[in-house]
Design a protein around this motif. Structure first.
Motif, PDB file in Angstrom:
ATOM      1  N   VAL A 227       0.835  -1.203   0.000  1.00 14.86           N
ATOM      2  CA  VAL A 227       0.000   0.000   0.000  1.00 14.86           C
ATOM      3  C   VAL A 227       0.872   1.256   0.000  1.00 14.86           C
ATOM      4  O   VAL A 227       0.604   2.226  -0.730  1.00 14.86           O
ATOM      5  N   PHE A 228       1.911   1.234   0.792  1.00 14.34           N
ATOM      6  CA  PHE A 228       2.814   2.393   0.876  1.00 14.34           C
ATOM      7  C   PHE A 228       3.467   2.664  -0.483  1.00 14.34           C
ATOM      8  O   PHE A 228       3.518   3.813  -0.941  1.00 14.34           O
ATOM      9  N   ALA A 229       3.937   1.596  -1.146  1.00 16.41           N
ATOM     10  CA  ALA A 229       4.564   1.766  -2.458  1.00 16.41           C
ATOM     11  C   ALA A 229       3.548   2.217  -3.496  1.00 16.41           C
ATOM     12  O   ALA A 229       3.830   3.106  -4.314  1.00 16.41           O
ATOM     13  N   GLY A 230       2.356   1.605  -3.467  1.00 13.95           N
ATOM     14  CA  GLY A 230       1.327   1.955  -4.442  1.00 13.95           C
ATOM     15  C   GLY A 230       0.814   3.371  -4.294  1.00 13.95           C
ATOM     16  O   GLY A 230       0.267   3.949  -5.246  1.00 13.95           O
ATOM     17  N   ALA A 231       0.995   3.966  -3.111  1.00 10.80           N
ATOM     18  CA  ALA A 231       0.542   5.338  -2.890  1.00 10.80           C
ATOM     19  C   ALA A 231       1.651   6.348  -3.130  1.00 10.80           C
ATOM     20  O   ALA A 231       1.467   7.342  -3.838  1.00 10.80           O
ATOM     21  N   THR A 232       2.825   6.095  -2.562  1.00 11.54           N
ATOM     22  CA  THR A 232       3.900   7.097  -2.623  1.00 11.54           C
ATOM     23  C   THR A 232       4.505   7.242  -4.008  1.00 11.54           C
ATOM     24  O   THR A 232       5.086   8.285  -4.316  1.00 11.54           O
ATOM     25  N   VAL A 233       4.355   6.214  -4.854  1.00 12.39           N
ATOM     26  CA  VAL A 233       4.906   6.333  -6.208  1.00 12.39           C
ATOM     27  C   VAL A 233       4.167   7.400  -7.017  1.00 12.39           C
ATOM     28  O   VAL A 233       4.678   7.895  -8.029  1.00 12.39           O
ATOM     29  N   LEU A 234       2.967   7.777  -6.556  1.00 10.63           N
ATOM     30  CA  LEU A 234       2.200   8.802  -7.260  1.00 10.63           C
ATOM     31  C   LEU A 234       2.541  10.215  -6.808  1.00 10.63           C
ATOM     32  O   LEU A 234       2.081  11.189  -7.415  1.00 10.63           O
ATOM     33  N   LEU A 235       3.334  10.334  -5.750  1.00  8.44           N
ATOM     34  CA  LEU A 235       3.721  11.668  -5.290  1.00  8.44           C
ATOM     35  C   LEU A 235       4.550  12.360  -6.367  1.00  8.44           C
ATOM     36  O   LEU A 235       5.409  11.736  -7.000  1.00  8.44           O
ATOM     37  N   PRO A 236       4.293  13.637  -6.604  1.00 11.62           N
ATOM     38  CA  PRO A 236       5.049  14.336  -7.653  1.00 11.62           C
ATOM     39  C   PRO A 236       6.510  14.507  -7.251  1.00 11.62           C
ATOM     40  O   PRO A 236       6.820  14.812  -6.092  1.00 11.62           O
ATOM     41  N   PRO A 237       7.446  14.279  -8.168  1.00  9.26           N
ATOM     42  CA  PRO A 237       8.866  14.466  -7.859  1.00  9.26           C
ATOM     43  C   PRO A 237       9.204  15.954  -7.792  1.00  9.26           C
ATOM     44  O   PRO A 237       8.432  16.809  -8.232  1.00  9.26           O
ATOM     45  N   ARG A 238      10.369  16.250  -7.228  1.00  8.05           N
ATOM     46  CA  ARG A 238      10.808  17.653  -7.178  1.00  8.05           C
ATOM     47  C   ARG A 238      10.971  18.212  -8.582  1.00  8.05           C
ATOM     48  O   ARG A 238      10.667  19.359  -8.857  1.00  8.05           O
ATOM     49  N   ASN A 239      11.470  17.379  -9.452  1.00  6.88           N
ATOM     50  CA  ASN A 239      11.625  17.770 -10.855  1.00  6.88           C
ATOM     51  C   ASN A 239      10.737  16.849 -11.685  1.00  6.88           C
ATOM     52  O   ASN A 239      10.977  15.646 -11.748  1.00  6.88           O
ATOM     53  N   GLU A 240       9.704  17.411 -12.260  1.00  2.97           N
ATOM     54  CA  GLU A 240       8.717  16.609 -12.991  1.00  2.97           C
ATOM     55  C   GLU A 240       9.354  15.765 -14.083  1.00  2.97           C
ATOM     56  O   GLU A 240       8.864  14.700 -14.437  1.00  2.97           O
ATOM     57  N   GLY A 241      10.468  16.229 -14.607  1.00  2.00           N
ATOM     58  CA  GLY A 241      11.127  15.485 -15.680  1.00  2.00           C
ATOM     59  C   GLY A 241      11.824  14.236 -15.193  1.00  2.00           C
ATOM     60  O   GLY A 241      12.252  13.410 -16.002  1.00  2.00           O
ATOM     61  N   ASN A 242      11.971  14.087 -13.868  1.00  4.19           N
ATOM     62  CA  ASN A 242      12.664  12.923 -13.332  1.00  4.19           C
ATOM     63  C   ASN A 242      11.751  11.720 -13.147  1.00  4.19           C
ATOM     64  O   ASN A 242      12.207  10.656 -12.744  1.00  4.19           O
ATOM     65  N   GLN A 243      10.454  11.867 -13.392  1.00  5.60           N
ATOM     66  CA  GLN A 243       9.530  10.758 -13.204  1.00  5.60           C
ATOM     67  C   GLN A 243       8.732  10.514 -14.477  1.00  5.60           C
ATOM     68  O   GLN A 243       8.265  11.454 -15.132  1.00  5.60           O
ATOM     69  N   ASP A 244       8.603   9.256 -14.817  1.00 11.57           N
ATOM     70  CA  ASP A 244       7.779   8.846 -15.948  1.00 11.57           C
ATOM     71  C   ASP A 244       6.397   8.494 -15.410  1.00 11.57           C
ATOM     72  O   ASP A 244       6.242   7.473 -14.729  1.00 11.57           O
ATOM     73  N   PRO A 245       5.368   9.304 -15.659  1.00 14.70           N
ATOM     74  CA  PRO A 245       4.033   9.025 -15.120  1.00 14.70           C
ATOM     75  C   PRO A 245       3.492   7.664 -15.542  1.00 14.70           C
ATOM     76  O   PRO A 245       2.779   7.012 -14.772  1.00 14.70           O
ATOM     77  N   ALA A 246       3.829   7.240 -16.763  1.00 10.43           N
ATOM     78  CA  ALA A 246       3.359   5.927 -17.219  1.00 10.43           C
ATOM     79  C   ALA A 246       3.946   4.809 -16.369  1.00 10.43           C
ATOM     80  O   ALA A 246       3.262   3.851 -15.999  1.00 10.43           O
ATOM     81  N   LEU A 247       5.249   4.940 -16.048  1.00  6.89           N
ATOM     82  CA  LEU A 247       5.890   3.946 -15.188  1.00  6.89           C
ATOM     83  C   LEU A 247       5.313   3.994 -13.774  1.00  6.89           C
ATOM     84  O   LEU A 247       5.120   2.952 -13.137  1.00  6.89           O
ATOM     85  N   ALA A 248       5.017   5.213 -13.304  1.00  3.14           N
ATOM     86  CA  ALA A 248       4.434   5.358 -11.975  1.00  3.14           C
ATOM     87  C   ALA A 248       3.101   4.622 -11.878  1.00  3.14           C
ATOM     88  O   ALA A 248       2.837   3.911 -10.907  1.00  3.14           O
ATOM     89  N   MET A 249       2.250   4.773 -12.882  1.00  6.59           N
ATOM     90  CA  MET A 249       0.963   4.095 -12.875  1.00  6.59           C
ATOM     91  C   MET A 249       1.131   2.587 -13.048  1.00  6.59           C
ATOM     92  O   MET A 249       0.372   1.800 -12.462  1.00  6.59           O
TER      93      MET A 249
END
Length: 279
Positions: free
Chosen positions: A78-100
């Motif tokens: 649950v912790f991983a499934g929730a926190t992975v959706l938190l926005p990164p400090r730099n939006e370019g450092n996270q792939d939203p598709a991978l996050a989902m």
């Protein structure tokens, strides 16, 4: 008054081996009086078994290690499934598709585990346990935080993962949160043997037995020297007993171990009286 219930772990032979060592630690001055008290626990349990054969003082529950493992894995999911959706400090450092792609499956796993835990029996070690309550609070808080950020980043996550994955995450998150709330309530409850009984059923007798065992377990006290001696005895004379059984025996101490052995039915009153008399 809060009455605790302790269920001894291990095979009967191992418990009997620890019991034989524990009775030797009873001081001579307390031997007669305390023998009467703990044998009274064994007698009450025997009478309970005869008068209410279908009433169990130790209701079926999953092994503590399995339950705790499932709880920790569920909280982590649950912790991983929730926190992975938190926005990164730099939006370019996270792939939203991978996050989902990570968030939906892990939240589903967490929801399934907590749904299972919510409908199964809670072991004695988990009832009214501060670590268990803490785990539930952490997971529930993470689910709420994930829901907040899933709403704030709705457009980004929908565009990256698609509507099915987004909706599936929400269904899993809500299921996990509801299950966690229900599990938290169950953990906070007394065990069935210690819950105030309903009028006219066998619960009053069950409560009396566990209360008697709790009093007997706390009747004799011992200090640091006796605790150290008990630890050395277990290490020397119970080396063949499993570590889990030894650890519980060390934590309870010799006198409480005898009382809860009588409560759990590992020894009857005549046999226990003779063991204590011989010392």
């Amino acid at each position: 008054m809060i009455v605790r219930e302790v269920i001894l772990v291990g095979e009967s032979e191992q418990i009997t081996a620890i019991l034989a060592l524990a009775v030797r630690r009873v001081p001579d001055v307390d031997r007669a009086g305390w023998s009467t008290q703990v044998c009274g626990v064994a007698n009450k349990r025997a009478k309970m078994a005869v008068s209410h054969p279908r009433t169990s003082l130790t209701p079926a529950a999953p092994r503590s290690i399995v339950w705790w493992t499932a709880l920790v894995v569920g909280v982590a999911a649950v912790f991983a499934g929730a926190t992975v959706l938190l926005p990164p400090r730099n939006e370019g450092n996270q792939d939203p598709a991978l996050a989902m792609a990570v968030a939906a499956p892990t939240m589903i796993v967490g929801a399934i585990i907590h749904l299972f835990l919510a409908v199964t029996a809670v072991p004695a070690a988990g009832r009214r346990s501060a670590p268990a309550v803490t785990c539930v609070v952490i997971a529930a808080t993470a689910a709420i935080a994930g829901a907040v950020f899933a709403l704030l980043r709705r457009e980004t996550l929908l565009g990256a993962g698609g509507a099915p994955a987004y909706v599936l995450w929400w269904v899993a998150a809500v299921s996990a949160f509801v299950s966690l709330c229900f599990l938290g309530i169950r953990i906070s409850e007394f065990s069935p043997a210690t819950r105030p009984p309903r009028s006219g059923d066998s619960g009053e007798q069950a409560r009396d037995v566990v209360a008697s065992a709790d009093r007997a377990a706390d009747q004799l006290r011992y200090g640091a020297a006796e605790r150290r001696a008990w630890r050395e005895i277990l290490a020397r004379d119970a080396a063949s007993v499993s570590h889990t059984v030894q650890a519980q025996a060390e934590r309870l101490g010799p006198f409480a171990y005898v009382a809860w052995a009588a409560y759990c039915g590992h020894v009857d009153a005549p046999e226990l009286e003779e063991m204590i008399r011989r010392g």
